[in-house]
Design a protein around this motif. Structure first.
Motif, PDB file in Angstrom:
ATOM      1  N   GLU A 202      21.989  43.317  36.452  1.00  0.00           N
ATOM      2  CA  GLU A 202      23.117  42.624  37.185  1.00  0.00           C
ATOM      3  C   GLU A 202      23.781  42.626  35.813  1.00  0.00           C
ATOM      4  N   ARG A 203      23.556  41.676  34.839  1.00  0.00           N
ATOM      5  CA  ARG A 203      24.591  41.459  33.278  1.00  0.00           C
ATOM      6  C   ARG A 203      25.505  42.362  33.317  1.00  0.00           C
ATOM      7  N   GLU A 204      25.027  43.357  32.534  1.00  0.00           N
ATOM      8  CA  GLU A 204      25.534  44.341  32.240  1.00  0.00           C
ATOM      9  C   GLU A 204      26.183  44.852  32.775  1.00  0.00           C
ATOM     10  N   ASP A 205      25.777  45.316  34.286  1.00  0.00           N
ATOM     11  CA  ASP A 205      26.364  45.620  35.284  1.00  0.00           C
ATOM     12  C   ASP A 205      28.454  44.408  35.325  1.00  0.00           C
ATOM     13  N   ALA A 206      28.194  43.287  35.547  1.00  0.00           N
ATOM     14  CA  ALA A 206      29.041  42.271  35.751  1.00  0.00           C
ATOM     15  C   ALA A 206      30.190  42.653  34.561  1.00  0.00           C
ATOM     16  N   PRO A 210      36.068  44.519  35.146  1.00  0.00           N
ATOM     17  CA  PRO A 210      37.589  44.569  34.432  1.00  0.00           C
ATOM     18  C   PRO A 210      37.794  42.989  35.108  1.00  0.00           C
ATOM     19  N   GLU A 211      38.272  42.133  34.275  1.00  0.00           N
ATOM     20  CA  GLU A 211      38.671  40.885  34.868  1.00  0.00           C
ATOM     21  C   GLU A 211      39.514  41.129  36.076  1.00  0.00           C
ATOM     22  N   ALA A 212      40.388  41.971  36.498  1.00  0.00           N
ATOM     23  CA  ALA A 212      41.369  41.937  37.409  1.00  0.00           C
ATOM     24  C   ALA A 212      40.634  42.072  38.836  1.00  0.00           C
ATOM     25  N   PHE A 213      39.124  42.840  38.881  1.00  0.00           N
ATOM     26  CA  PHE A 213      38.242  42.655  40.199  1.00  0.00           C
ATOM     27  C   PHE A 213      38.049  41.518  40.429  1.00  0.00           C
ATOM     28  N   ARG A 214      37.930  40.761  39.412  1.00  0.00           N
ATOM     29  CA  ARG A 214      36.380  39.551  39.517  1.00  0.00           C
ATOM     30  C   ARG A 214      37.520  37.848  40.273  1.00  0.00           C
ATOM     31  N   PRO A 215      36.253  37.641  40.644  1.00  0.00           N
ATOM     32  CA  PRO A 215      36.806  36.968  41.399  1.00  0.00           C
ATOM     33  C   PRO A 215      37.721  36.021  41.216  1.00  0.00           C
ATOM     34  N   GLU A 223      48.154  40.598  37.160  1.00  0.00           N
ATOM     35  CA  GLU A 223      49.087  41.777  37.353  1.00  0.00           C
ATOM     36  C   GLU A 223      48.667  43.054  36.903  1.00  0.00           C
ATOM     37  N   ARG A 224      47.956  42.597  36.550  1.00  0.00           N
ATOM     38  CA  ARG A 224      47.550  44.347  35.518  1.00  0.00           C
ATOM     39  C   ARG A 224      46.605  45.756  36.485  1.00  0.00           C
ATOM     40  N   ARG A 225      46.773  44.745  37.727  1.00  0.00           N
ATOM     41  CA  ARG A 225      45.432  45.608  38.265  1.00  0.00           C
ATOM     42  C   ARG A 225      47.280  46.428  39.558  1.00  0.00           C
ATOM     43  N   ALA A 226      46.540  47.840  40.022  1.00  0.00           N
ATOM     44  CA  ALA A 226      47.874  47.937  40.892  1.00  0.00           C
ATOM     45  C   ALA A 226      47.272  48.713  42.509  1.00  0.00           C
ATOM     46  N   VAL A 227      47.338  48.983  43.463  1.00  0.00           N
ATOM     47  CA  VAL A 227      47.617  49.032  44.204  1.00  0.00           C
ATOM     48  C   VAL A 227      47.949  50.085  44.951  1.00  0.00           C
ATOM     49  N   ILE A 228      47.495  50.959  46.667  1.00  0.00           N
ATOM     50  CA  ILE A 228      47.792  51.981  46.649  1.00  0.00           C
ATOM     51  C   ILE A 228      47.630  51.614  48.213  1.00  0.00           C
ATOM     52  N   ARG A 229      48.981  51.748  49.018  1.00  0.00           N
ATOM     53  CA  ARG A 229      49.174  51.349  50.317  1.00  0.00           C
ATOM     54  C   ARG A 229      48.974  52.687  51.144  1.00  0.00           C
ATOM     55  N   ALA A 230      48.025  52.503  52.770  1.00  0.00           N
ATOM     56  CA  ALA A 230      48.895  53.651  53.670  1.00  0.00           C
ATOM     57  C   ALA A 230      49.829  53.629  53.922  1.00  0.00           C
ATOM     58  N   LYS A 231      50.101  55.005  54.463  1.00  0.00           N
ATOM     59  CA  LYS A 231      52.095  54.936  54.938  1.00  0.00           C
ATOM     60  C   LYS A 231      51.328  55.073  56.587  1.00  0.00           C
ATOM     61  N   VAL A 272      43.378  51.605  48.226  1.00  0.00           N
ATOM     62  CA  VAL A 272      42.608  51.446  47.244  1.00  0.00           C
ATOM     63  C   VAL A 272      43.094  50.697  45.553  1.00  0.00           C
ATOM     64  N   GLU A 273      42.595  49.861  45.014  1.00  0.00           N
ATOM     65  CA  GLU A 273      42.891  49.199  43.450  1.00  0.00           C
ATOM     66  C   GLU A 273      42.593  50.393  42.690  1.00  0.00           C
ATOM     67  N   ALA A 274      43.924  49.960  41.426  1.00  0.00           N
ATOM     68  CA  ALA A 274      43.504  50.866  40.490  1.00  0.00           C
ATOM     69  C   ALA A 274      43.487  49.919  38.985  1.00  0.00           C
ATOM     70  N   TRP A 275      42.853  49.714  37.806  1.00  0.00           N
ATOM     71  CA  TRP A 275      42.730  49.366  36.655  1.00  0.00           C
ATOM     72  C   TRP A 275      42.670  50.254  35.618  1.00  0.00           C
ATOM     73  N   PRO A 276      44.263  50.874  34.341  1.00  0.00           N
ATOM     74  CA  PRO A 276      45.043  49.511  34.209  1.00  0.00           C
ATOM     75  C   PRO A 276      46.126  50.193  35.145  1.00  0.00           C
ATOM     76  N   ALA A 277      46.952  48.963  35.744  1.00  0.00           N
ATOM     77  CA  ALA A 277      48.533  49.258  36.668  1.00  0.00           C
ATOM     78  C   ALA A 277      49.167  50.538  35.410  1.00  0.00           C
ATOM     79  N   GLU A 278      49.164  50.463  33.579  1.00  0.00           N
ATOM     80  CA  GLU A 278      49.462  51.379  33.249  1.00  0.00           C
ATOM     81  C   GLU A 278      49.769  52.294  33.586  1.00  0.00           C
TER      82      GLU A 278
END
Length: 324
Positions: A202-206, A210-215, A223-231, A272-278
């Protein structure tokens, strides 16, 4: 795109028009081929068989007309019986099971057989010419095509006998539960194999998240996280996992899915969320968005909960006062 093609293939499988249409087109091609063979003297071998008498124009026309009229009548009766069986099953077992009866290949082939025989007879009968019917044209009776028409009638009779047995057995409650249960078990074995890898610490998995996906992520990490939205708005019918994994691997992305198959998503919802956004280029955005097939109803393609809900609905109706 692959997800949409898989959904379209499933829609064809659950439709009553696709298989009869294919069989009707095949009957048209068969009729044209048989008439072509007859017109090129490919039936001379029939004259050497004493038990196979050649048909006259009037007799052949009457035979094919009777076949065509009877087949379209039987097709109408078959369609009425099928619809009545579907309505009965939907009312007794629940509307969720409607797709199971719509995808029944036996009913589709039965309806297609009668329609194909009708179209075959209709095409062949118009090629028959009586003596003196056309100026300068001799009489013509496609003997081979008429023989094939008789064989199609025999096949139609066999299909009708099969259909009479098939419909009651198809809507029997034990058969319905067995088919749903077998499909559920097969989907579980396919989606959840016994050996899926070794568990991670669990510690290795944590640390790998990425920090962008942590609570407790801060604004800069988010801001480094990109999102894909439904159409579109609807149920997630299918998720193409191969496209998701391939896109993530090729572009160096880490993805986090917000929905699973069977969930309802509104237009503008984050799929879906994607990291990194660039690293999320335009082609990758298109690939990730098309990996989700959204429709107006739930299906059992990847939705195990839908198959479980079908069994639960059957049990609930059986235990209700009205179902006893």
């Amino acid at each position: 795109m692959r997800a949409r093609l898989l959904r379209f293939a499933n829609q064809l499988r659950e439709s009553y028009w696709f298989v009869p249409t294919v069989m009707a087109v095949a009957a048209l091609l068969l009729a044209a081929g048989m008439v072509w063979l007859d017109s090129h003297h490919a039936t001379d071998w029939m004259d050497r068989l004493p038990w196979l008498y050649a048909a006259r124009p009037a007799g052949a026309r009457s035979l094919l007309s009777s076949i065509g009229g009877s087949m379209i009548g039987v097709a109408g009766t078959t369609f009425s019986v099928t619809i009545a069986a579907v309505v009965y099953a939907s009312g007794q077992y629940g509307p969720r099971l409607l797709s199971n009866f719509m995808s029944d290949r036996g009913n589709q082939v039965t309806l297609g057989t009668f329609i194909a025989t009708f179209l075959y007879s209709l095409i062949v009968v118009r090629t028959i010419r009586s003596p003196g019917e056309a100026a300068g044209e001799p009489a013509f009776v496609p003997q081979l095509a008429v023989l094939v028409g008789v064989l199609l009638v025999l096949c139609s009779i066999a299909v009708l006998i099969y259909f009479i047995h098939h419909v009651p057995s198809r809507i029997h409650i034990n058969s319905v539960i067995e088919r749903i249960g077998d499909r559920l078990i097969a989907e579980i074995d396919q989606r959840f194999p016994v050996f899926v890898g070794k568990p991670l610490d669990e510690r290795e998995d944590a640390d790998r998240i990425p920090e962008a996906f942590r609570p407790n992520a801060n604004a800069a990490a988010v801001e480094r996280r990109a999102v894909i939205r439904a159409k579109h708005t609807g149920y997630i019918q299918l998720i193409d996992d191969e496209t998701l994994l391939g896109t993530a691997r090729d572009n160096g992305l880490i993805l986090r899915l917000q929905y699973q198959s069977g969930d309802f998503a509104h237009r503008g919802s984050v799929l879906v969320e994607a990291w990194p956004a660039e690293a999320l280029v335009e082609d990758a955005q298109t690939a990730l968005r098309t990996a989700f097939a959204i429709g107006s109803r739930r299906t059992g393609m990847q939705d195990l909960r839908f198959l479980i809900d079908e069994l639960v609905e059957i049990a609930a109706r059986a235990l209700s006062p009205g179902g006893q």
